[in-house]
Design a protein around this motif. Sequence first.
Motif, short mmCIF file in Angstrom:
data_model
loop_
_atom_site.label_atom_id
_atom_site.label_comp_id
_atom_site.label_asym_id
_atom_site.label_seq_id
_atom_site.Cartn_x
_atom_site.Cartn_y
_atom_site.Cartn_z
N TYR A 1 44.55 42.72 54.12
CA TYR A 1 44.15 41.77 53.08
C TYR A 1 43.28 40.67 53.68
O TYR A 1 43.70 39.94 54.57
CB TYR A 1 45.39 41.15 52.43
N TRP A 2 42.04 40.60 53.19
CA TRP A 2 41.13 39.51 53.57
C TRP A 2 40.70 38.80 52.29
O TRP A 2 40.02 39.38 51.45
CB TRP A 2 39.89 40.07 54.28
N TRP A 3 41.10 37.54 52.16
CA TRP A 3 40.78 36.84 50.92
C TRP A 3 39.28 36.72 50.72
O TRP A 3 38.80 36.70 49.58
CB TRP A 3 41.43 35.46 50.91
N ALA A 4 38.50 36.67 51.83
CA ALA A 4 37.06 36.51 51.70
C ALA A 4 36.40 37.70 51.00
O ALA A 4 35.42 37.55 50.28
CB ALA A 4 36.44 36.31 53.08
N SER A 5 36.95 38.88 51.22
CA SER A 5 36.38 40.08 50.58
C SER A 5 37.20 40.56 49.39
O SER A 5 36.65 41.15 48.46
CB SER A 5 36.27 41.22 51.60
N ASP A 6 38.51 40.32 49.41
CA ASP A 6 39.38 40.80 48.35
C ASP A 6 39.61 39.77 47.25
O ASP A 6 40.15 40.10 46.19
CB ASP A 6 40.74 41.21 48.93
N GLY A 7 39.22 38.52 47.51
CA GLY A 7 39.52 37.46 46.57
C GLY A 7 40.94 36.95 46.77
O GLY A 7 41.71 37.50 47.55
N ILE A 8 41.29 35.90 46.07
CA ILE A 8 42.64 35.36 46.15
C ILE A 8 43.55 36.24 45.31
O ILE A 8 43.44 36.29 44.09
CB ILE A 8 42.70 33.90 45.65
N ARG A 9 44.42 36.97 45.99
CA ARG A 9 45.28 37.95 45.32
C ARG A 9 46.74 37.69 45.72
O ARG A 9 47.16 38.04 46.82
CB ARG A 9 44.87 39.36 45.73
N ASP A 10 47.50 37.09 44.81
CA ASP A 10 48.91 36.82 45.11
C ASP A 10 49.68 38.11 45.36
O ASP A 10 50.62 38.13 46.16
CB ASP A 10 49.55 36.04 43.96
N ASP A 11 49.28 39.19 44.70
CA ASP A 11 50.01 40.44 44.87
C ASP A 11 49.80 41.02 46.27
O ASP A 11 50.69 41.72 46.80
CB ASP A 11 49.57 41.47 43.83
N LEU A 12 48.68 40.71 46.90
CA LEU A 12 48.40 41.22 48.25
C LEU A 12 48.94 40.30 49.34
O LEU A 12 48.94 40.67 50.52
CB LEU A 12 46.90 41.43 48.44
N ALA A 13 49.39 39.11 48.95
CA ALA A 13 49.88 38.14 49.92
C ALA A 13 51.37 37.87 49.78
O ALA A 13 51.90 36.97 50.42
CB ALA A 13 49.10 36.83 49.77
N ASP A 14 52.06 38.67 48.97
CA ASP A 14 53.48 38.46 48.71
C ASP A 14 54.30 38.91 49.92
O ASP A 14 54.30 40.10 50.26
CB ASP A 14 53.91 39.25 47.47
N PRO A 15 55.00 38.01 50.61
CA PRO A 15 55.76 38.40 51.81
C PRO A 15 56.97 39.27 51.53
O PRO A 15 57.58 39.80 52.45
CB PRO A 15 56.18 37.04 52.41
N ARG A 16 57.30 39.46 50.26
CA ARG A 16 58.45 40.32 49.94
C ARG A 16 58.15 41.80 50.14
O ARG A 16 59.07 42.62 50.17
CB ARG A 16 58.89 40.07 48.50
N THR A 17 56.87 42.13 50.27
CA THR A 17 56.51 43.54 50.45
C THR A 17 55.31 43.64 51.38
O THR A 17 54.46 42.74 51.43
CB THR A 17 56.18 44.19 49.10
#
Length: 226
Positions: A95-111
């Motif tokens: 997950y790179w926010w610069a290319s993927d955008g701000i994505r809470d689903d990709l940054a969730d530490p639960r998974t």
Amino acid sequence: MTPRSVETLGILGAGRLGTVLARLATSVGMRVLVASSGDPALIAPRMAAIGATAASMATVIAESDAVILALPLGEYRMLPAEALRGRLVIDAMNYWWASDGIRDDLADPRTSTSELVQAHLSGARVVKALSHMGYQDLEDEARPTASPDRKAIAIAGDDADAVATVASLVNDLGFDPVSAGPLANGIMLEPGAEAFGADVDATQLRSMLDGFWESQRGIIVARARG
């Protein structure tokens, strides 16, 4: 158990990482098929120059023993789940926010993000690997088996046969494979973890993985997961 060898390697993504992995694989005699998001003809000369073959995504999936995902992670839902059913899929995405955008689903530490990929590709056997070392280090550090200065690549997965095959592939590409455990432990290889970006040998990598839950990132993950 003798792991299944990868004779034809498929790579989805023709960026820097995909190109480096293609070059490593062709250099050890593998047949390599590479697909980009556009017309295969657009990358055909570049792939031919390193001994790989540009092809459509459908051809790459159908003809490969294993398929590496070297795409922007934010595009994972566009992967054809039915076509990849039953396939060995190696998740090399981050997950790179610069290319993927701000994505809470990709940054969730639960998974781990690989678990998200596995949920989408429910019929595939997803293994996290070739994701934590930078593409330039991958290109520069490949060494023959038993070389004293050989570096290591961590692998996380739930399917023992798939993990064994990926470990064999990692060895063939020039690195010592190190088990990180189940697919959920792929979070140990993501940005923010000590192992991410690591260009180290197997002993050092093992120490990083073993110490994850005492690290700042590991504590955050443990609290999120309850």
